[in-house]
Write a protein that holds these residues in place. Structure first.
Motif, PDB file in Angstrom:
ATOM      1  N   ALA A  10       0.844  -1.201   0.000  1.00 55.88           N
ATOM      2  CA  ALA A  10       0.000   0.000   0.000  1.00 55.88           C
ATOM      3  C   ALA A  10       0.875   1.245   0.000  1.00 55.88           C
ATOM      4  O   ALA A  10       0.573   2.229  -0.699  1.00 55.88           O
ATOM      5  CB  ALA A  10      -0.935  -0.018   1.207  1.00 55.88           C
ATOM      6  N   GLY A  11       1.964   1.211   0.766  1.00 54.94           N
ATOM      7  CA  GLY A  11       2.904   2.333   0.776  1.00 54.94           C
ATOM      8  C   GLY A  11       3.564   2.530  -0.575  1.00 54.94           C
ATOM      9  O   GLY A  11       3.756   3.665  -1.030  1.00 54.94           O
ATOM     10  N   TRP A  12       3.921   1.426  -1.226  1.00 56.43           N
ATOM     11  CA  TRP A  12       4.545   1.513  -2.545  1.00 56.43           C
ATOM     12  C   TRP A  12       3.599   2.212  -3.522  1.00 56.43           C
ATOM     13  O   TRP A  12       4.012   3.112  -4.266  1.00 56.43           O
ATOM     14  CB  TRP A  12       4.921   0.118  -3.046  1.00 56.43           C
ATOM     15  N   PHE A  13       2.323   1.803  -3.513  1.00 50.63           N
ATOM     16  CA  PHE A  13       1.359   2.444  -4.418  1.00 50.63           C
ATOM     17  C   PHE A  13       1.174   3.917  -4.063  1.00 50.63           C
ATOM     18  O   PHE A  13       1.105   4.763  -4.945  1.00 50.63           O
ATOM     19  CB  PHE A  13       0.007   1.710  -4.401  1.00 50.63           C
ATOM     20  N   ALA A  14       1.084   4.228  -2.765  1.00 49.01           N
ATOM     21  CA  ALA A  14       0.920   5.628  -2.351  1.00 49.01           C
ATOM     22  C   ALA A  14       2.081   6.477  -2.852  1.00 49.01           C
ATOM     23  O   ALA A  14       1.890   7.616  -3.281  1.00 49.01           O
ATOM     24  CB  ALA A  14       0.808   5.717  -0.830  1.00 49.01           C
ATOM     25  N   GLY A  15       3.294   5.918  -2.821  1.00 47.53           N
ATOM     26  CA  GLY A  15       4.458   6.649  -3.311  1.00 47.53           C
ATOM     27  C   GLY A  15       4.579   6.662  -4.813  1.00 47.53           C
ATOM     28  O   GLY A  15       5.111   7.607  -5.403  1.00 47.53           O
ATOM     29  N   TRP A  21      -3.765  12.416  -8.652  1.00 46.75           N
ATOM     30  CA  TRP A  21      -4.797  11.459  -9.051  1.00 46.75           C
ATOM     31  C   TRP A  21      -5.928  11.375  -8.035  1.00 46.75           C
ATOM     32  O   TRP A  21      -7.091  11.360  -8.408  1.00 46.75           O
ATOM     33  CB  TRP A  21      -4.198  10.079  -9.245  1.00 46.75           C
ATOM     34  N   PHE A  22      -5.600  11.241  -6.754  1.00 45.97           N
ATOM     35  CA  PHE A  22      -6.608  10.973  -5.737  1.00 45.97           C
ATOM     36  C   PHE A  22      -6.555  12.023  -4.638  1.00 45.97           C
ATOM     37  O   PHE A  22      -5.542  12.701  -4.457  1.00 45.97           O
ATOM     38  CB  PHE A  22      -6.402   9.582  -5.124  1.00 45.97           C
ATOM     39  N   THR A  23      -7.627  12.100  -3.857  1.00 47.14           N
ATOM     40  CA  THR A  23      -7.694  13.075  -2.771  1.00 47.14           C
ATOM     41  C   THR A  23      -6.955  12.596  -1.529  1.00 47.14           C
ATOM     42  O   THR A  23      -6.824  13.346  -0.568  1.00 47.14           O
ATOM     43  CB  THR A  23      -9.154  13.384  -2.403  1.00 47.14           C
ATOM     44  N   GLY A  24      -6.454  11.381  -1.526  1.00 45.78           N
ATOM     45  CA  GLY A  24      -5.694  10.823  -0.408  1.00 45.78           C
ATOM     46  C   GLY A  24      -5.017   9.548  -0.862  1.00 45.78           C
ATOM     47  O   GLY A  24      -5.012   9.221  -2.050  1.00 45.78           O
ATOM     48  N   ALA A  25      -4.470   8.832   0.100  1.00 43.07           N
ATOM     49  CA  ALA A  25      -3.817   7.556  -0.232  1.00 43.07           C
ATOM     50  C   ALA A  25      -4.863   6.567  -0.745  1.00 43.07           C
ATOM     51  O   ALA A  25      -5.987   6.529  -0.238  1.00 43.07           O
ATOM     52  CB  ALA A  25      -3.114   6.991   0.999  1.00 43.07           C
ATOM     53  N   PRO A  26      -4.519   5.768  -1.739  1.00 40.54           N
ATOM     54  CA  PRO A  26      -5.486   4.806  -2.261  1.00 40.54           C
ATOM     55  C   PRO A  26      -5.697   3.655  -1.286  1.00 40.54           C
ATOM     56  O   PRO A  26      -4.841   3.349  -0.458  1.00 40.54           O
ATOM     57  CB  PRO A  26      -4.825   4.306  -3.553  1.00 40.54           C
ATOM     58  N   GLU A  27      -6.838   3.022  -1.408  1.00 41.37           N
ATOM     59  CA  GLU A  27      -7.134   1.792  -0.682  1.00 41.37           C
ATOM     60  C   GLU A  27      -6.539   0.654  -1.500  1.00 41.37           C
ATOM     61  O   GLU A  27      -6.787   0.566  -2.705  1.00 41.37           O
ATOM     62  CB  GLU A  27      -8.654   1.647  -0.574  1.00 41.37           C
ATOM     63  N   GLY A  39      -8.845   4.524  -5.531  1.00 42.39           N
ATOM     64  CA  GLY A  39      -8.577   5.866  -5.034  1.00 42.39           C
ATOM     65  C   GLY A  39      -9.834   6.700  -5.016  1.00 42.39           C
ATOM     66  O   GLY A  39     -10.755   6.481  -5.806  1.00 42.39           O
ATOM     67  N   ARG A  40      -9.869   7.652  -4.112  1.00 43.64           N
ATOM     68  CA  ARG A  40     -11.026   8.544  -4.006  1.00 43.64           C
ATOM     69  C   ARG A  40     -10.801   9.771  -4.884  1.00 43.64           C
ATOM     70  O   ARG A  40      -9.751  10.401  -4.803  1.00 43.64           O
ATOM     71  CB  ARG A  40     -11.249   8.955  -2.559  1.00 43.64           C
ATOM     72  N   LEU A  41     -11.794  10.077  -5.716  1.00 44.47           N
ATOM     73  CA  LEU A  41     -11.761  11.272  -6.557  1.00 44.47           C
ATOM     74  C   LEU A  41     -12.632  12.345  -5.927  1.00 44.47           C
ATOM     75  O   LEU A  41     -13.609  12.037  -5.231  1.00 44.47           O
ATOM     76  CB  LEU A  41     -12.300  10.962  -7.958  1.00 44.47           C
ATOM     77  N   ALA A  42     -12.305  13.596  -6.186  1.00 42.33           N
ATOM     78  CA  ALA A  42     -13.144  14.699  -5.716  1.00 42.33           C
ATOM     79  C   ALA A  42     -14.510  14.599  -6.390  1.00 42.33           C
ATOM     80  O   ALA A  42     -14.610  14.239  -7.569  1.00 42.33           O
ATOM     81  CB  ALA A  42     -12.476  16.031  -6.053  1.00 42.33           C
ATOM     82  N   GLU A  43     -15.523  14.909  -5.626  1.00 39.39           N
ATOM     83  CA  GLU A  43     -16.875  14.897  -6.206  1.00 39.39           C
ATOM     84  C   GLU A  43     -17.013  16.030  -7.205  1.00 39.39           C
ATOM     85  O   GLU A  43     -16.450  17.117  -7.009  1.00 39.39           O
ATOM     86  CB  GLU A  43     -17.933  15.058  -5.114  1.00 39.39           C
ATOM     87  N   PRO A  44     -17.759  15.782  -8.276  1.00 35.14           N
ATOM     88  CA  PRO A  44     -17.980  16.861  -9.238  1.00 35.14           C
ATOM     89  C   PRO A  44     -18.858  17.954  -8.626  1.00 35.14           C
ATOM     90  O   PRO A  44     -19.566  17.716  -7.652  1.00 35.14           O
ATOM     91  CB  PRO A  44     -18.695  16.167 -10.398  1.00 35.14           C
ATOM     92  N   THR A  45     -18.813  19.122  -9.220  1.00 38.61           N
ATOM     93  CA  THR A  45     -19.715  20.199  -8.827  1.00 38.61           C
ATOM     94  C   THR A  45     -21.025  19.973  -9.561  1.00 38.61           C
ATOM     95  O   THR A  45     -21.044  19.835 -10.782  1.00 38.61           O
ATOM     96  CB  THR A  45     -19.123  21.567  -9.209  1.00 38.61           C
ATOM     97  N   TYR A  46     -22.101  19.907  -8.794  1.00 44.17           N
ATOM     98  CA  TYR A  46     -23.404  19.615  -9.390  1.00 44.17           C
ATOM     99  C   TYR A  46     -24.149  20.899  -9.710  1.00 44.17           C
ATOM    100  O   TYR A  46     -24.017  21.898  -8.998  1.00 44.17           O
ATOM    101  CB  TYR A  46     -24.249  18.786  -8.418  1.00 44.17           C
TER     102      TYR A  46
END
Length: 171
Positions: A10-15, A21-27, A39-46
């Motif tokens: 998980a650390g290798w992927f985070a680095g 790409w993502f708003t934080g470290a990927p799962e 990975g979590r993406l920012a929500e679009p503006t609706y």
């Protein structure tokens, strides 16, 4: 894979993944055959007054755009990870409450079932819930995971502790 090795991966992927790409470290989930990186993406503006369908369409569009924009880079990263781990890499994103998994393996699992157990699967087929015994069995597994999620989470937590204790033991 041990807890420590899973955390290292998980650390290798985070680095390895670009920060934007993502708003934080990927799962990163790992089993014997596959690594799933979500990975979590920012929500679009609706738009003002957007309903649930419009929001779901926007989240789906955001996921699709990410998939297309990052395809080549994700393939390169997956090739590196596959070389290191001898496992296939699957990708997905989380946008709001919606999860989109782009590619992942369907791994055959051999099992032996008695007549009563086969009858359950055959009933699901007859009822139109599934087209085959393997699809019916997958449906049953999803149902158990959905309704026994807390129990399964407790079991996974206990197993993680067993792995930690084993790692601390004599070599």
């Amino acid at each position: 894979m041990t807890t420590r090795a899973s955390e290292e991966l998980a650390g290798w992927f985070a680095g390895r993944l670009p920060d934007q790409w993502f708003t934080g470290a990927p799962e990163v989930d790992v089993d014997a055959e596959e690594i799933l990186v979500v990975g979590r993406l920012a929500e679009p503006t609706y738009p003002d007054g957007a309903g649930d369908d419009a929001k779901a369409a926007a989240r789906s569009g955001r996921a699709r755009q990410f998939r297309e924009d990052t395809r080549e880079a994700r393939m390169d990263i997956a090739a590196e990870a596959e070389y290191r781990t001898k496992r296939k890499v699957a990708w997905g994103v989380q946008v709001g409450e919606d999860r989109f998994v782009f590619t992942n393996l369907n791994v055959p699992v051999m099992t032996r079932l008695r007549m009563q157990e086969r009858a359950v699967l055959d009933t699901l087929i007859s009822g139109g819930v599934a087209r085959s015994r393997s699809e019916a069995l997958a449906w049953c597994v999803r149902l158990v995971a959905e309704h026994q999620g807390e129990w399964l989470a407790d079991l996974e937590s206990a197993l993680a502790r067993v792995h930690e204790v084993r790692e601390q033991g004599p070599q």
